[in-house]
Design a protein around this motif. Structure first.
Motif, PDB file in Angstrom:
ATOM      1  N   LYS A  42       2.788   4.353  -3.835  1.00  0.00           N
ATOM      2  CA  LYS A  42       3.119   2.927  -3.052  1.00  0.00           C
ATOM      3  C   LYS A  42       3.142   1.938  -3.921  1.00  0.00           C
ATOM      4  O   LYS A  42       4.011   0.902  -4.014  1.00  0.00           O
ATOM      5  N   GLU A  43       2.063   1.990  -5.172  1.00  0.00           N
ATOM      6  CA  GLU A  43       1.947   0.903  -5.951  1.00  0.00           C
ATOM      7  C   GLU A  43       3.052   1.144  -6.722  1.00  0.00           C
ATOM      8  O   GLU A  43       3.801  -0.143  -7.285  1.00  0.00           O
ATOM      9  N   ARG A  73       5.972  -0.744  -5.341  1.00  0.00           N
ATOM     10  CA  ARG A  73       5.577  -2.253  -5.271  1.00  0.00           C
ATOM     11  C   ARG A  73       5.951  -2.771  -6.644  1.00  0.00           C
ATOM     12  O   ARG A  73       6.538  -3.698  -6.927  1.00  0.00           O
ATOM     13  N   ALA A 130       6.687   9.253  -1.850  1.00  0.00           N
ATOM     14  CA  ALA A 130       6.589   7.960  -0.873  1.00  0.00           C
ATOM     15  C   ALA A 130       7.915   7.308  -0.997  1.00  0.00           C
ATOM     16  O   ALA A 130       8.985   7.400  -1.887  1.00  0.00           O
ATOM     17  N   CYS A 179      -7.585  14.512  -4.160  1.00  0.00           N
ATOM     18  CA  CYS A 179      -7.504  13.080  -4.583  1.00  0.00           C
ATOM     19  C   CYS A 179      -6.071  12.692  -4.288  1.00  0.00           C
ATOM     20  O   CYS A 179      -5.609  11.655  -4.671  1.00  0.00           O
ATOM     21  N   SER A 180      -5.492  13.490  -2.976  1.00  0.00           N
ATOM     22  CA  SER A 180      -4.267  13.190  -2.496  1.00  0.00           C
ATOM     23  C   SER A 180      -3.959  11.516  -2.158  1.00  0.00           C
ATOM     24  O   SER A 180      -3.004  11.276  -2.156  1.00  0.00           O
ATOM     25  N   ASP A 181      -5.176  11.060  -1.311  1.00  0.00           N
ATOM     26  CA  ASP A 181      -5.133   9.791  -1.030  1.00  0.00           C
ATOM     27  C   ASP A 181      -4.820   8.693  -2.061  1.00  0.00           C
ATOM     28  O   ASP A 181      -3.927   7.932  -2.001  1.00  0.00           O
ATOM     29  N   PHE A 182      -5.565   8.754  -3.203  1.00  0.00           N
ATOM     30  CA  PHE A 182      -5.234   8.176  -4.425  1.00  0.00           C
ATOM     31  C   PHE A 182      -3.921   8.301  -4.912  1.00  0.00           C
ATOM     32  O   PHE A 182      -3.184   7.436  -5.344  1.00  0.00           O
ATOM     33  N   GLY A 222      -1.225   9.267  -3.305  1.00  0.00           N
ATOM     34  CA  GLY A 222      -0.340   8.459  -2.455  1.00  0.00           C
ATOM     35  C   GLY A 222      -0.417   6.932  -2.533  1.00  0.00           C
ATOM     36  O   GLY A 222       0.757   6.306  -2.667  1.00  0.00           O
ATOM     37  N   GLU A 223      -1.488   6.457  -2.724  1.00  0.00           N
ATOM     38  CA  GLU A 223      -1.791   4.989  -2.816  1.00  0.00           C
ATOM     39  C   GLU A 223      -0.920   4.667  -4.250  1.00  0.00           C
ATOM     40  O   GLU A 223      -0.177   3.624  -4.426  1.00  0.00           O
ATOM     41  N   THR A 224      -0.996   5.497  -5.272  1.00  0.00           N
ATOM     42  CA  THR A 224      -0.538   5.332  -6.474  1.00  0.00           C
ATOM     43  C   THR A 224       1.155   5.289  -6.597  1.00  0.00           C
ATOM     44  O   THR A 224       1.696   4.213  -7.000  1.00  0.00           O
TER      45      THR A 224
END
Length: 186
Positions: A14-15, A18, A43, A5-8, A10-12
């Motif tokens: 980034k969030e 933000r 990140a 789930c590394s994509d998830f 990574g997106e977490t």
């Protein structure tokens, strides 16, 4: 550590950047064998292969940093000025403030820490901690689901091996190996 789930994850992160306005973010997971914290995902600006390999030891006061302190206590931590903080260990010379929250497994044990730092003093407040906690809960759920899928896959492998083996000796050895792996997931 590579996770399916590394994509998830990574997106977490980034969030998290933000949602907090931070400069850098990371997820550090606790390794079961060593009880050390290692970087799972990072990140933001300035991460290098060297500082992605940082290992923190939560039970050693001089080697735990803020991240290890959060892992040890299971409580969020807000640092307005890292230069004045007794727990801080420098990873980036420009860091001035840091916020960190734990994430937990299904048994309520600390599984790791979501951390964000900033190049500005007093960059974080209680609202940022709340946002980070929400994101950390998502990380915990994703990792729990990943472990469930891995455990399920191991059990399917046992079933397939049971159906194809006629001798009990090799089968017993494989059952012990797979059960050991499945319990490590837990």
């Amino acid at each position: 550590t590579q996770h399916c789930c590394s994509d998830f994850l990574g997106e977490t992160l980034k969030e998290a950047l933000r949602a907090t306005g931070g400069s850098r973010a990371f997820l550090a997971g606790i390794e079961q064998e060593s009880a050390e914290l290692t970087m799972m995902v990072t990140a933001g600006q300035g991460w290098t292969p060297a500082n992605r390999k940082i290992r923190l030891r939560p039970h050693n006061e001089t080697e735990r940093g803020i991240t290890g302190y959060v892992a040890l206590t299971g409580e969020p931590y807000l640092c307005h000025d890292v230069r004045q903080d007794p727990h801080y260990i420098e990873s980036f010379s420009q860091t001035r403030s840091e916020a960190a929250v734990p994430f937990f497994d299904s048994e309520g044990r600390v599984r790791g820490v979501l951390g964000v730092d900033s190049d500005h003093l007093a960059a974080f407040d209680a609202t940022h901690i709340t946002r980070m906690t929400t994101l950390a809960n998502g990380v915990a759920a994703a990792l729990a689901f990943e472990e469930f899928r891995k455990r399920e896959q191991l059990l399917v492998e046992i079933g397939m091996d049971l159906a194809s083996m006629s001798e009990i000796g090799p089968l017993a050895k494989q059952v012990v190996e797979v059960a050991s792996e499945a319990l490590r997931c837990e």
